[in-house]
Design a protein around this motif. Structure first.
Motif, mmCIF file in Angstrom:
data_model
loop_
_atom_site.group_PDB
_atom_site.id
_atom_site.type_symbol
_atom_site.label_atom_id
_atom_site.label_comp_id
_atom_site.label_asym_id
_atom_site.label_seq_id
_atom_site.Cartn_x
_atom_site.Cartn_y
_atom_site.Cartn_z
ATOM 1 N N ARG A 1 141.588 -80.984 56.627
ATOM 2 C CA ARG A 1 141.082 -82.273 57.106
ATOM 3 C C ARG A 1 140.652 -82.167 58.571
ATOM 4 N N ASP A 2 141.147 -83.032 59.464
ATOM 5 C CA ASP A 2 140.684 -82.984 60.856
ATOM 6 C C ASP A 2 141.606 -82.165 61.756
ATOM 7 N N PHE A 3 142.604 -81.499 61.164
ATOM 8 C CA PHE A 3 143.546 -80.727 61.973
ATOM 9 C C PHE A 3 142.870 -79.627 62.793
ATOM 10 N N PRO A 4 141.946 -78.838 62.240
ATOM 11 C CA PRO A 4 141.318 -77.792 63.062
ATOM 12 C C PRO A 4 140.569 -78.347 64.268
ATOM 13 N N ALA A 5 139.856 -79.463 64.090
ATOM 14 C CA ALA A 5 139.130 -80.053 65.214
ATOM 15 C C ALA A 5 140.099 -80.559 66.281
ATOM 16 N N ARG A 6 141.186 -81.174 65.856
ATOM 17 C CA ARG A 6 142.217 -81.634 66.805
ATOM 18 C C ARG A 6 142.789 -80.453 67.586
ATOM 19 N N LEU A 7 143.063 -79.354 66.864
ATOM 20 C CA LEU A 7 143.666 -78.189 67.496
ATOM 21 C C LEU A 7 142.695 -77.537 68.474
ATOM 22 N N ALA A 8 141.425 -77.470 68.108
ATOM 23 C CA ALA A 8 140.417 -76.903 69.001
ATOM 24 C C ALA A 8 140.298 -77.724 70.283
ATOM 25 N N ALA A 9 140.293 -79.051 70.132
ATOM 26 C CA ALA A 9 140.171 -79.917 71.306
ATOM 27 C C ALA A 9 141.384 -79.810 72.216
ATOM 28 N N ALA A 10 142.572 -79.698 71.626
ATOM 29 C CA ALA A 10 143.804 -79.670 72.419
ATOM 30 C C ALA A 10 144.029 -78.340 73.110
ATOM 31 N N THR A 11 143.563 -77.255 72.508
ATOM 32 C CA THR A 11 143.823 -75.924 73.065
ATOM 33 C C THR A 11 142.645 -75.342 73.840
ATOM 34 N N GLY A 12 141.446 -75.908 73.646
ATOM 35 C CA GLY A 12 140.259 -75.331 74.263
ATOM 36 C C GLY A 12 139.883 -73.991 73.656
ATOM 37 N N ARG A 13 140.358 -73.743 72.455
ATOM 38 C CA ARG A 13 140.082 -72.477 71.767
ATOM 39 C C ARG A 13 139.226 -72.716 70.522
ATOM 40 N N ARG A 14 138.455 -71.718 70.197
ATOM 41 C CA ARG A 14 137.743 -71.712 68.928
ATOM 42 C C ARG A 14 138.771 -71.635 67.803
ATOM 43 N N VAL A 15 138.552 -72.405 66.735
ATOM 44 C CA VAL A 15 139.443 -72.400 65.573
ATOM 45 C C VAL A 15 138.628 -72.037 64.343
ATOM 46 N N LEU A 16 139.176 -71.138 63.531
ATOM 47 C CA LEU A 16 138.512 -70.731 62.296
ATOM 48 C C LEU A 16 139.462 -70.899 61.123
ATOM 49 N N ALA A 17 138.913 -71.251 59.976
ATOM 50 C CA ALA A 17 139.678 -71.310 58.733
ATOM 51 C C ALA A 17 138.800 -70.761 57.630
ATOM 52 N N TYR A 18 139.418 -70.202 56.601
ATOM 53 C CA TYR A 18 138.626 -69.690 55.480
ATOM 54 C C TYR A 18 139.363 -69.936 54.174
ATOM 55 N N ASP A 19 138.565 -69.995 53.101
ATOM 56 C CA ASP A 19 139.111 -70.122 51.752
ATOM 57 C C ASP A 19 139.382 -68.720 51.215
ATOM 58 N N ARG A 20 140.624 -68.444 50.842
ATOM 59 C CA ARG A 20 140.903 -67.155 50.228
ATOM 60 C C ARG A 20 140.151 -67.029 48.903
ATOM 61 N N LEU A 21 139.956 -65.822 48.465
ATOM 62 C CA LEU A 21 139.238 -65.583 47.222
ATOM 63 C C LEU A 21 139.927 -66.323 46.075
ATOM 64 N N GLY A 22 139.131 -67.108 45.330
ATOM 65 C CA GLY A 22 139.666 -67.897 44.233
ATOM 66 C C GLY A 22 139.934 -69.348 44.587
ATOM 67 N N PHE A 23 139.784 -69.710 45.863
ATOM 68 C CA PHE A 23 140.110 -71.056 46.321
ATOM 69 C C PHE A 23 138.900 -71.721 46.979
ATOM 70 N N ALA B 1 141.685 -66.191 73.174
ATOM 71 C CA ALA B 1 141.631 -65.700 71.793
ATOM 72 C C ALA B 1 141.480 -66.875 70.829
ATOM 73 N N PRO B 2 140.632 -66.752 69.819
ATOM 74 C CA PRO B 2 140.481 -67.830 68.832
ATOM 75 C C PRO B 2 141.721 -67.951 67.955
ATOM 76 N N ILE B 3 141.839 -69.095 67.305
ATOM 77 C CA ILE B 3 142.934 -69.369 66.370
ATOM 78 C C ILE B 3 142.392 -69.263 64.954
ATOM 79 N N VAL B 4 143.071 -68.496 64.112
ATOM 80 C CA VAL B 4 142.686 -68.392 62.703
ATOM 81 C C VAL B 4 143.761 -69.074 61.852
ATOM 82 N N LEU B 5 143.332 -70.008 60.998
ATOM 83 C CA LEU B 5 144.235 -70.761 60.139
ATOM 84 C C LEU B 5 144.260 -70.160 58.734
ATOM 85 N N LEU B 6 145.455 -70.062 58.158
ATOM 86 C CA LEU B 6 145.629 -69.575 56.788
ATOM 87 C C LEU B 6 146.243 -70.691 55.944
ATOM 88 N N HIS B 7 145.565 -71.050 54.862
ATOM 89 C CA HIS B 7 145.987 -72.204 54.062
ATOM 90 C C HIS B 7 147.130 -71.870 53.104
#
Length: 264
Positions: free
Chosen positions: A49-71, A33-39
């Motif tokens: 910054r580079d946290f999502p790439a680090r997390l993807a490499a360490a877990t072998g999972r797809r990582v996604l992040a998004y900007d909430r509306l207004g951000f 299952a992919p990881i979704v990050l909430l800011h």
């Protein structure tokens, strides 16, 4: 760590477009299952910054992040979010991201107020949420939280600080500040808690919190761990404040990777 080239997406919602970014390691296992990050309250994709790439490499999972509306790069919005904004994210921005990027089962990781949103998401999607991680999350409005907010309010009275924030939010910076400080310092918001959502969280939970977090004491992660229905673990980080992904990134990545290795 081999370079992970991110891909960008635009998520269309009735209220405007959301900017999303995905990091997929070369050795990613499709079944995971992919990881979704909430800011956080004034965060965005770039501030991970580079946290999502680090997390993807360490877990072998797809990582996604998004900007909430207004951000960040997402479209602007008018008016302060409602007092139910933490719970509403589960059925607005996050739901649109899942639908348009065809995300089935997932892991949700939330930082600060994003942690509260992650709890609400896990509570509403118990069949699809594989695991929940909160980092520096608030579970209620504490005196220590309000004190930290007032310090931040004084700091952002300096136009130079607002200008720095505009590097990430553009002309939405003033709105983002009011959506954060104005909302949390409003006496009408003082009764907000995660208490209704916590008992409906049945997936495994990891709550990470810095012992020196200026926006919340250890009472917050303890309330999360004690309140959920599923198995839960608390990790208090000595000497760490409100931003563990910046203060101790290697440790945070390892804690999450080890936790998820035991989940599936």
């Amino acid at each position: 760590m081999s370079a992970i080239v991110p891909t960008d997406h635009w998520i269309v919602t009735p209220s405007g477009r959301l900017f999303a970014r995905q990091w997929q390691p070369q050795a990613a296992e499709p079944a995971r299952a992919p990881i979704v990050l909430l800011h956080d309250s004034i965060g965005c994709v770039e501030l991970w910054r580079d946290f999502p790439a680090r997390l993807a490499a360490a877990t072998g999972r797809r990582v996604l992040a998004y900007d909430r509306l207004g951000f960040g790069r997402s479209d602007a919005r008018s008016g302060r979010p409602s007092r139910a904004f933490v719970a509403e994210e589960a059925t607005t921005g996050f739901a649109a991201l899942r639908e348009q990027l065809a995300i089935g089962r997932f892991v949700v990781v939330g930082y600060s107020v994003g942690g509260g949103m992650a709890v609400e998401i896990a509570a509403r999607t118990s069949t699809d949420c594989e695991a929940l991680v909160t980092m520096s999350a608030q579970a209620f409005v504490e005196d220590r939280t309000l004190a930290g907010l007032r310090v931040a309010q004084a700091q952002f009275a300096d136009p130079a600080q607002v200008k720095r924030l505009a590097r990430y939010h553009g002309d939405k910076a003033a709105w983002a500040l009011d959506a954060w400080l104005g909302q949390w310092l409003d006496p009408a918001f003082a009764a907000w808690t995660l208490d209704d959502a916590l008992p409906r969280v049945t997936c495994p939970v990891l709550a990470i919190h810095g012992e020196q977090d200026e926006y919340g004491s250890a009472a917050h992660p303890r309330r999360i761990v004690d309140g959920v229905a599923g198995p839960a673990r608390l990790e208090m980080l000595p000497g760490v404040g409100h931003v563990p992904t910046r203060e101790r990134p290697e440790l945070v990545v390892r804690l999450i990777a080890d936790f998820l290795a035991g989940v599936a």
